[in-house]
Motif scaffolding. Structure first.
Motif, PDB file in Angstrom:
ATOM      1  N   ILE A 228       0.495  -0.969   0.116  1.00 59.08           N
ATOM      2  CA  ILE A 228      -0.510   0.007   0.095  1.00 59.08           C
ATOM      3  C   ILE A 228       0.881   1.547   0.300  1.00 59.08           C
ATOM      4  O   ILE A 228       1.985   1.279   1.070  1.00 59.08           O
ATOM      5  N   ASN A 229       0.546   1.810  -0.990  1.00 58.07           N
ATOM      6  CA  ASN A 229       2.028   3.192  -1.113  1.00 58.07           C
ATOM      7  C   ASN A 229       1.050   4.196  -2.180  1.00 58.07           C
ATOM      8  O   ASN A 229       0.462   3.642  -2.840  1.00 58.07           O
ATOM      9  N   PRO A 230       1.178   5.157  -1.989  1.00 57.40           N
ATOM     10  CA  PRO A 230       0.545   6.385  -2.569  1.00 57.40           C
ATOM     11  C   PRO A 230       0.645   5.925  -4.109  1.00 57.40           C
ATOM     12  O   PRO A 230       0.163   6.322  -5.202  1.00 57.40           O
ATOM     13  N   GLN A 231       2.462   5.568  -4.230  1.00 55.41           N
ATOM     14  CA  GLN A 231       3.014   5.513  -6.054  1.00 55.41           C
ATOM     15  C   GLN A 231       3.691   3.907  -5.476  1.00 55.41           C
ATOM     16  O   GLN A 231       4.193   3.943  -4.508  1.00 55.41           O
ATOM     17  N   ALA A 232       4.050   3.956  -6.686  1.00 55.31           N
ATOM     18  CA  ALA A 232       4.991   2.285  -7.052  1.00 55.31           C
ATOM     19  C   ALA A 232       5.900   2.573  -6.358  1.00 55.31           C
ATOM     20  O   ALA A 232       6.348   3.816  -6.634  1.00 55.31           O
ATOM     21  N   THR A 233       6.616   1.379  -5.880  1.00 63.46           N
ATOM     22  CA  THR A 233       8.225   1.553  -5.354  1.00 63.46           C
ATOM     23  C   THR A 233       9.176   0.313  -6.237  1.00 63.46           C
ATOM     24  O   THR A 233       8.300  -0.104  -7.322  1.00 63.46           O
ATOM     25  N   ALA A 237       6.260  -4.423  -8.618  1.00 61.24           N
ATOM     26  CA  ALA A 237       5.244  -5.124  -9.440  1.00 61.24           C
ATOM     27  C   ALA A 237       5.567  -6.898  -9.212  1.00 61.24           C
ATOM     28  O   ALA A 237       5.379  -7.335  -9.689  1.00 61.24           O
ATOM     29  N   GLY A 238       6.154  -6.705  -7.895  1.00 61.72           N
ATOM     30  CA  GLY A 238       6.740  -8.484  -7.666  1.00 61.72           C
ATOM     31  C   GLY A 238       5.959  -8.609  -6.193  1.00 61.72           C
ATOM     32  O   GLY A 238       5.576  -9.514  -5.525  1.00 61.72           O
ATOM     33  N   MET A 239       4.708  -7.345  -5.987  1.00 59.78           N
ATOM     34  CA  MET A 239       4.065  -7.797  -4.758  1.00 59.78           C
ATOM     35  C   MET A 239       2.572  -8.517  -5.413  1.00 59.78           C
ATOM     36  O   MET A 239       2.102  -8.608  -6.812  1.00 59.78           O
ATOM     37  N   ASP A 240       1.651  -9.276  -4.961  1.00 57.16           N
ATOM     38  CA  ASP A 240       0.213  -9.618  -5.024  1.00 57.16           C
ATOM     39  C   ASP A 240      -0.350  -8.582  -5.626  1.00 57.16           C
ATOM     40  O   ASP A 240      -1.285  -8.915  -6.605  1.00 57.16           O
ATOM     41  N   ILE A 241      -0.253  -8.277  -4.848  1.00 54.13           N
ATOM     42  CA  ILE A 241      -1.156  -7.002  -4.871  1.00 54.13           C
ATOM     43  C   ILE A 241      -1.256  -6.293  -5.018  1.00 54.13           C
ATOM     44  O   ILE A 241      -0.126  -5.326  -3.787  1.00 54.13           O
ATOM     45  N   PHE A 242      -1.043  -4.335  -5.149  1.00 53.31           N
ATOM     46  CA  PHE A 242      -0.531  -3.285  -5.120  1.00 53.31           C
ATOM     47  C   PHE A 242      -1.484  -1.809  -5.304  1.00 53.31           C
ATOM     48  O   PHE A 242      -2.493  -2.344  -5.984  1.00 53.31           O
ATOM     49  N   LEU A 243      -1.679  -2.176  -3.974  1.00 54.63           N
ATOM     50  CA  LEU A 243      -2.986  -0.627  -3.725  1.00 54.63           C
ATOM     51  C   LEU A 243      -2.369   1.049  -3.932  1.00 54.63           C
ATOM     52  O   LEU A 243      -1.926   0.770  -2.653  1.00 54.63           O
ATOM     53  N   GLN A 244      -2.963   0.897  -4.903  1.00 52.20           N
ATOM     54  CA  GLN A 244      -2.190   2.176  -4.843  1.00 52.20           C
ATOM     55  C   GLN A 244      -2.830   3.878  -3.819  1.00 52.20           C
ATOM     56  O   GLN A 244      -4.001   3.758  -4.216  1.00 52.20           O
ATOM     57  N   GLY A 245      -2.873   4.369  -2.693  1.00 53.69           N
ATOM     58  CA  GLY A 245      -3.065   4.950  -2.070  1.00 53.69           C
ATOM     59  C   GLY A 245      -2.497   5.693  -1.321  1.00 53.69           C
ATOM     60  O   GLY A 245      -1.547   5.182  -0.326  1.00 53.69           O
ATOM     61  N   ARG A 246      -3.420   6.274  -0.321  1.00 51.49           N
ATOM     62  CA  ARG A 246      -2.264   7.209   1.294  1.00 51.49           C
ATOM     63  C   ARG A 246      -3.394   5.649   2.139  1.00 51.49           C
ATOM     64  O   ARG A 246      -3.888   4.827   1.684  1.00 51.49           O
ATOM     65  N   ALA A 247      -1.916   5.343   2.977  1.00 44.91           N
ATOM     66  CA  ALA A 247      -2.752   4.268   4.699  1.00 44.91           C
ATOM     67  C   ALA A 247      -3.994   4.782   5.025  1.00 44.91           C
ATOM     68  O   ALA A 247      -5.346   4.186   5.046  1.00 44.91           O
ATOM     69  N   ALA A 248      -4.670   5.842   5.024  1.00 41.97           N
ATOM     70  CA  ALA A 248      -5.018   6.225   5.964  1.00 41.97           C
ATOM     71  C   ALA A 248      -6.641   6.176   5.144  1.00 41.97           C
ATOM     72  O   ALA A 248      -7.631   6.133   5.499  1.00 41.97           O
ATOM     73  N   HIS A 249      -6.087   5.690   3.903  1.00 47.46           N
ATOM     74  CA  HIS A 249      -7.317   6.122   3.359  1.00 47.46           C
ATOM     75  C   HIS A 249      -7.566   4.224   2.075  1.00 47.46           C
ATOM     76  O   HIS A 249      -8.957   4.467   3.169  1.00 47.46           O
ATOM     77  N   VAL A 250      -6.291   3.931   2.105  1.00 50.63           N
ATOM     78  CA  VAL A 250      -6.825   3.135   2.174  1.00 50.63           C
ATOM     79  C   VAL A 250      -7.429   1.489   2.989  1.00 50.63           C
ATOM     80  O   VAL A 250      -7.975   0.420   3.283  1.00 50.63           O
ATOM     81  N   MET A 251      -6.123   1.300   4.143  1.00 45.49           N
ATOM     82  CA  MET A 251      -6.487   0.298   5.057  1.00 45.49           C
ATOM     83  C   MET A 251      -8.142   0.311   5.987  1.00 45.49           C
ATOM     84  O   MET A 251      -7.799  -1.267   6.372  1.00 45.49           O
ATOM     85  N   PRO A 252      -8.230   1.342   6.940  1.00 41.49           N
ATOM     86  CA  PRO A 252      -9.562   1.386   7.007  1.00 41.49           C
ATOM     87  C   PRO A 252     -10.648   0.464   5.675  1.00 41.49           C
ATOM     88  O   PRO A 252     -11.238  -0.506   6.397  1.00 41.49           O
ATOM     89  N   GLU A 253     -10.592   0.432   4.580  1.00 33.78           N
ATOM     90  CA  GLU A 253     -11.733   0.053   3.709  1.00 33.78           C
ATOM     91  C   GLU A 253     -10.844  -1.425   3.747  1.00 33.78           C
ATOM     92  O   GLU A 253     -11.713  -2.341   3.490  1.00 33.78           O
TER      93      GLU A 253
END
Length: 258
Positions: A228-233, A237-253
């Protein structure tokens, strides 16, 4: 700025993987606490960009050798970091992580942050590895006495001195050019030896080998990896899933689906 809508299909896939996982490791970096208003070391809006006011790289000013050679100069920048930590508080992502730990008794947090926000949000200390230490309590380098008055010292003359022996106080953080704390390394190695079903990387570029190693090991053993990151690192690409966004936006969801 309005956050971009999250990919709900990816959210559901990630939540399903975490529901089935028992042993989980959550790796957190400065991007998590950025949502608390705490600036990161580098990058846009970073606490230190380029050289310090004294014309030194931050890696030199905020280092173990500098603390020994010029305590007042080093403490000038320790104090900046300390004031930033004390000015903020845990955000909704910290609380979501603590909630996941309550749901999953074998869920651990490995954090590079020294702000203490995970503890404040309710993450169990016995399942929290603060690999770079924390800002308090201060301790005397001469006699070892502890001093809990971090805030008071930050508003007084620097460097702070021990009330018992007048030695120089310091926080239990890992400064540049210092070794990682052995108890934290031992705890991390013990948990990696047991393996993880899932690893979440949140708000970090995972640039240190000891931070990225759990991700690699989990991938090799067939576990689930999520970033989970605002921008790709470099590792996205090696992760199963990349969720683009700020932690405070993504984690509660994400937690709401578990």
């Amino acid at each position: 700025m309005v956050a971009a809508p999250l990919d709900q299909q990816l959210i559901r896939q990630a939540a399903a993987a975490l529901r089935h996982a028992q042993r989980i490791l959550i790796i957190t970096g400065a991007g998590l606490s950025a949502d608390s208003g705490l600036p990161t070391y580098r990058g846009l809006g970073g606490l230190y960009n380029g050289r310090t006011d004294d014309g030194l790289p931050i890696e030199m000013a905020l280092s173990g050798p500098m603390l020994r050679r010029d305590p007042a100069l080093c403490w000038k920048y320790i104090a900046e970091l300390g004031k930033a930590c004390l000015a903020g508080e845990p955000n909704i992502a910290h609380y979501a992580i603590a909630q996941l730990q309550r749901l999953k008794p074998d869920c651990w947090v490995l954090t590079q942050n020294v702000d203490g926000y995970h503890r404040a949000a309710g993450s169990p200390p016995e399942r929290l590895i603060e690999i770079h230490g924390q800002m308090a309590p201060l301790f005397c380098q001469a006699c070892g006495a502890e001093d809990p008055q971090l805030a008071g010292h930050l508003s007084a003359e620097l460097p702070p001195l021990c009330s018992h022996c007048h030695g120089i106080l310091r926080p239990p953080v890992v400064l540049f050019q210092e070794m990682l704390p052995e108890p934290a390394i031992d705890a991390l190695q013990a948990q990696m030896a047991l393996g993880f079903d899932a690893v979440l990387s949140i708000g970090t570029t995972a640039s240190f080998p000891y931070i990225h190693e759990p991700v690699l090991r989990t991938r090799i053993t067939g576990g689930f990896t999520l970033e989970i990151n605002p921008q790709a690192t470099d590792h996205s690409a090696g992760m199963d899933i990349f969720l683009q966004g700020r932690a405070a936006h993504v984690m509660p969801e994400l937690i709401s689906h578990i």
